[in-house]
Design a protein around this motif. Structure first.
Motif, PDB file in Angstrom:
ATOM      1  N   ASN A  49      13.839   2.804  -0.095  1.00  0.00           N
ATOM      2  CA  ASN A  49      14.668   2.991  -1.292  1.00  0.00           C
ATOM      3  C   ASN A  49      14.426   4.346  -1.950  1.00  0.00           C
ATOM      4  O   ASN A  49      14.450   4.473  -3.178  1.00  0.00           O
ATOM      5  N   SER A  50      14.207   5.350  -1.130  1.00  0.00           N
ATOM      6  CA  SER A  50      14.040   6.695  -1.637  1.00  0.00           C
ATOM      7  C   SER A  50      15.200   7.544  -1.143  1.00  0.00           C
ATOM      8  O   SER A  50      16.155   7.024  -0.568  1.00  0.00           O
ATOM      9  N   ASN A  51      15.121   8.853  -1.392  1.00  0.00           N
ATOM     10  CA  ASN A  51      16.224   9.712  -0.983  1.00  0.00           C
ATOM     11  C   ASN A  51      15.772  10.923  -0.179  1.00  0.00           C
ATOM     12  O   ASN A  51      16.544  11.826   0.059  1.00  0.00           O
ATOM     13  N   GLY A  52      14.507  10.953   0.220  1.00  0.00           N
ATOM     14  CA  GLY A  52      13.997  12.078   0.979  1.00  0.00           C
ATOM     15  C   GLY A  52      12.490  12.086   0.926  1.00  0.00           C
ATOM     16  O   GLY A  52      11.868  11.173   0.375  1.00  0.00           O
ATOM     17  N   CYS A  53      11.883  13.108   1.497  1.00  0.00           N
ATOM     18  CA  CYS A  53      10.421  13.216   1.535  1.00  0.00           C
ATOM     19  C   CYS A  53       9.887  14.198   0.496  1.00  0.00           C
ATOM     20  O   CYS A  53       8.711  14.558   0.519  1.00  0.00           O
ATOM     21  N   GLY A  54      10.751  14.636  -0.412  1.00  0.00           N
ATOM     22  CA  GLY A  54      10.353  15.637  -1.400  1.00  0.00           C
ATOM     23  C   GLY A  54       9.343  15.167  -2.417  1.00  0.00           C
ATOM     24  O   GLY A  54       8.631  15.975  -3.010  1.00  0.00           O
ATOM     25  N   HIS A  55       9.259  13.837  -2.657  1.00  0.00           N
ATOM     26  CA  HIS A  55       8.213  13.330  -3.558  1.00  0.00           C
ATOM     27  C   HIS A  55       6.841  13.579  -2.947  1.00  0.00           C
ATOM     28  O   HIS A  55       5.922  14.062  -3.595  1.00  0.00           O
ATOM     29  N   ASP A  77       0.718   2.912  -8.879  1.00  0.00           N
ATOM     30  CA  ASP A  77       1.806   2.374  -8.049  1.00  0.00           C
ATOM     31  C   ASP A  77       2.922   3.399  -7.874  1.00  0.00           C
ATOM     32  O   ASP A  77       3.502   3.537  -6.793  1.00  0.00           O
ATOM     33  N   VAL A  78       3.236   4.108  -8.955  1.00  0.00           N
ATOM     34  CA  VAL A  78       4.304   5.105  -8.902  1.00  0.00           C
ATOM     35  C   VAL A  78       3.929   6.232  -7.943  1.00  0.00           C
ATOM     36  O   VAL A  78       4.714   6.615  -7.067  1.00  0.00           O
ATOM     37  N   VAL A  79       2.720   6.754  -8.087  1.00  0.00           N
ATOM     38  CA  VAL A  79       2.297   7.859  -7.220  1.00  0.00           C
ATOM     39  C   VAL A  79       2.209   7.392  -5.770  1.00  0.00           C
ATOM     40  O   VAL A  79       2.583   8.123  -4.850  1.00  0.00           O
ATOM     41  N   GLN A  80       1.742   6.177  -5.565  1.00  0.00           N
ATOM     42  CA  GLN A  80       1.646   5.655  -4.199  1.00  0.00           C
ATOM     43  C   GLN A  80       3.020   5.568  -3.548  1.00  0.00           C
ATOM     44  O   GLN A  80       3.177   5.867  -2.355  1.00  0.00           O
ATOM     45  N   SER A  81       4.032   5.178  -4.329  1.00  0.00           N
ATOM     46  CA  SER A  81       5.386   5.076  -3.754  1.00  0.00           C
ATOM     47  C   SER A  81       5.870   6.443  -3.298  1.00  0.00           C
ATOM     48  O   SER A  81       6.553   6.556  -2.275  1.00  0.00           O
ATOM     49  N   TRP A  82       5.542   7.486  -4.043  1.00  0.00           N
ATOM     50  CA  TRP A  82       5.924   8.835  -3.629  1.00  0.00           C
ATOM     51  C   TRP A  82       5.151   9.253  -2.379  1.00  0.00           C
ATOM     52  O   TRP A  82       5.715   9.809  -1.438  1.00  0.00           O
ATOM     53  N   TYR A  83       3.870   8.977  -2.379  1.00  0.00           N
ATOM     54  CA  TYR A  83       3.033   9.375  -1.241  1.00  0.00           C
ATOM     55  C   TYR A  83       3.433   8.636   0.032  1.00  0.00           C
ATOM     56  O   TYR A  83       3.317   9.179   1.140  1.00  0.00           O
ATOM     57  N   ASP A  84       3.906   7.403  -0.096  1.00  0.00           N
ATOM     58  CA  ASP A  84       4.251   6.592   1.073  1.00  0.00           C
ATOM     59  C   ASP A  84       5.336   7.224   1.934  1.00  0.00           C
ATOM     60  O   ASP A  84       5.526   6.826   3.097  1.00  0.00           O
ATOM     61  N   GLU A  85       6.052   8.200   1.400  1.00  0.00           N
ATOM     62  CA  GLU A  85       7.047   8.916   2.207  1.00  0.00           C
ATOM     63  C   GLU A  85       6.408   9.647   3.387  1.00  0.00           C
ATOM     64  O   GLU A  85       7.107  10.053   4.319  1.00  0.00           O
ATOM     65  N   VAL A  86       5.074   9.795   3.359  1.00  0.00           N
ATOM     66  CA  VAL A  86       4.388  10.450   4.473  1.00  0.00           C
ATOM     67  C   VAL A  86       4.686   9.750   5.791  1.00  0.00           C
ATOM     68  O   VAL A  86       4.711  10.389   6.861  1.00  0.00           O
ATOM     69  N   ALA A  87       4.956   8.450   5.757  1.00  0.00           N
ATOM     70  CA  ALA A  87       5.256   7.707   6.985  1.00  0.00           C
ATOM     71  C   ALA A  87       6.562   8.166   7.616  1.00  0.00           C
ATOM     72  O   ALA A  87       6.791   7.943   8.807  1.00  0.00           O
ATOM     73  N   CYS A  88       7.404   8.830   6.830  1.00  0.00           N
ATOM     74  CA  CYS A  88       8.719   9.276   7.312  1.00  0.00           C
ATOM     75  C   CYS A  88       8.760  10.784   7.546  1.00  0.00           C
ATOM     76  O   CYS A  88       9.807  11.329   7.904  1.00  0.00           O
ATOM     77  N   TYR A  89       7.644  11.455   7.333  1.00  0.00           N
ATOM     78  CA  TYR A  89       7.618  12.917   7.255  1.00  0.00           C
ATOM     79  C   TYR A  89       6.948  13.539   8.468  1.00  0.00           C
ATOM     80  O   TYR A  89       5.914  13.068   8.933  1.00  0.00           O
TER      81      TYR A  89
END
Length: 204
Positions: A156-162, A124-136
């Motif tokens: 609820n993130s702060n950028g696409c760096g994850h 779940d944690v890794v998926q939340s980081w990967y989900d930033e791809v939708a904004c990238y």
């Protein structure tokens, strides 16, 4: 749920080699002949395997890395117990000093994740980081790529760096930890070696 990824110039370091293995031969009698076989029980587990709540963390990273469409597939990551110890120590430090998402100053790449009131696991944690791809939007890091901040705020993130750290091509090893704060929240930390998120470099 909050997430924070190191989205700036990152250092590069090498993982410490494992200690040499001891002699696993049979005991030797004074005359030089082999002694009787001794049942020493099951062998100790390898040093670089996930344990506890970290089980599945490497597989989650590699499953998502394999989803990235590139002419040459991204190489899989290997688990590093050394990196995991570093990440665990930092997660525990954050949990006992206010439970904030503050990056360490080590030489590794680093992703942080904070949550309270949820039952989550490593995937779940890794998926939340990967989900930033939708904004990238792909491009050289912070010099040609783009991150839709309204999209990121909704996550609820702060950028696409994850995301970029999870899929950084040159990263080879990952190690993670989790700690619980006094208010019941959890902080997850992952360290990456070699680090990703280098300015003006393509992630893959």
């Amino acid at each position: 749920v909050l997430a924070l990824g190191l989205a700036a110039l990152a250092g590069c370091g090498s993982d410490s080699p494992p200690p040499p293995e001891g002699d696993a031969g049979l005991p030797v009698l004074p005359d030089g002949g082999p002694g009787p076989e001794v049942d020493a029980g099951p062998p100790p587990p390898p040093s670089d395997v996930e344990t506890g709540r970290m089980v599945g963390m490497t597989e989650a990273h590699n499953r998502l890395r394999a989803m990235v469409s590139t002419s040459t597939p991204l190489p899989p990551l290997a688990w590093s117990s050394s990196l995991a110890a570093t990440a665990q120590a930092w997660a525990e430090h954050l949990a006992t000093t206010g439970c904030g998402l503050t990056h360490s100053t080590n030489e590794f790449g680093e992703n942080l994740y904070w949550q309270r009131g949820l039952s989550i696991g490593a995937a779940d944690v890794v998926q939340s980081w990967y989900d930033e791809v939708a904004c990238y939007t792909y491009g050289p890091f912070m010099n040609g790529d783009a991150c839709d901040m309204a999209c990121i705020a909704a996550q609820n993130s702060n950028g696409c760096g994850h995301y970029t750290q999870v899929v950084w091509r040159d990263t080879q090893r990952v190690g993670c930890g989790v700690a619980t704060c006094s208010n019941g929240a959890e902080i997850w930390a992952c360290n990456y070696d070699p680090a990703g998120n280098y300015l003006r470099q393509n992630p893959y």
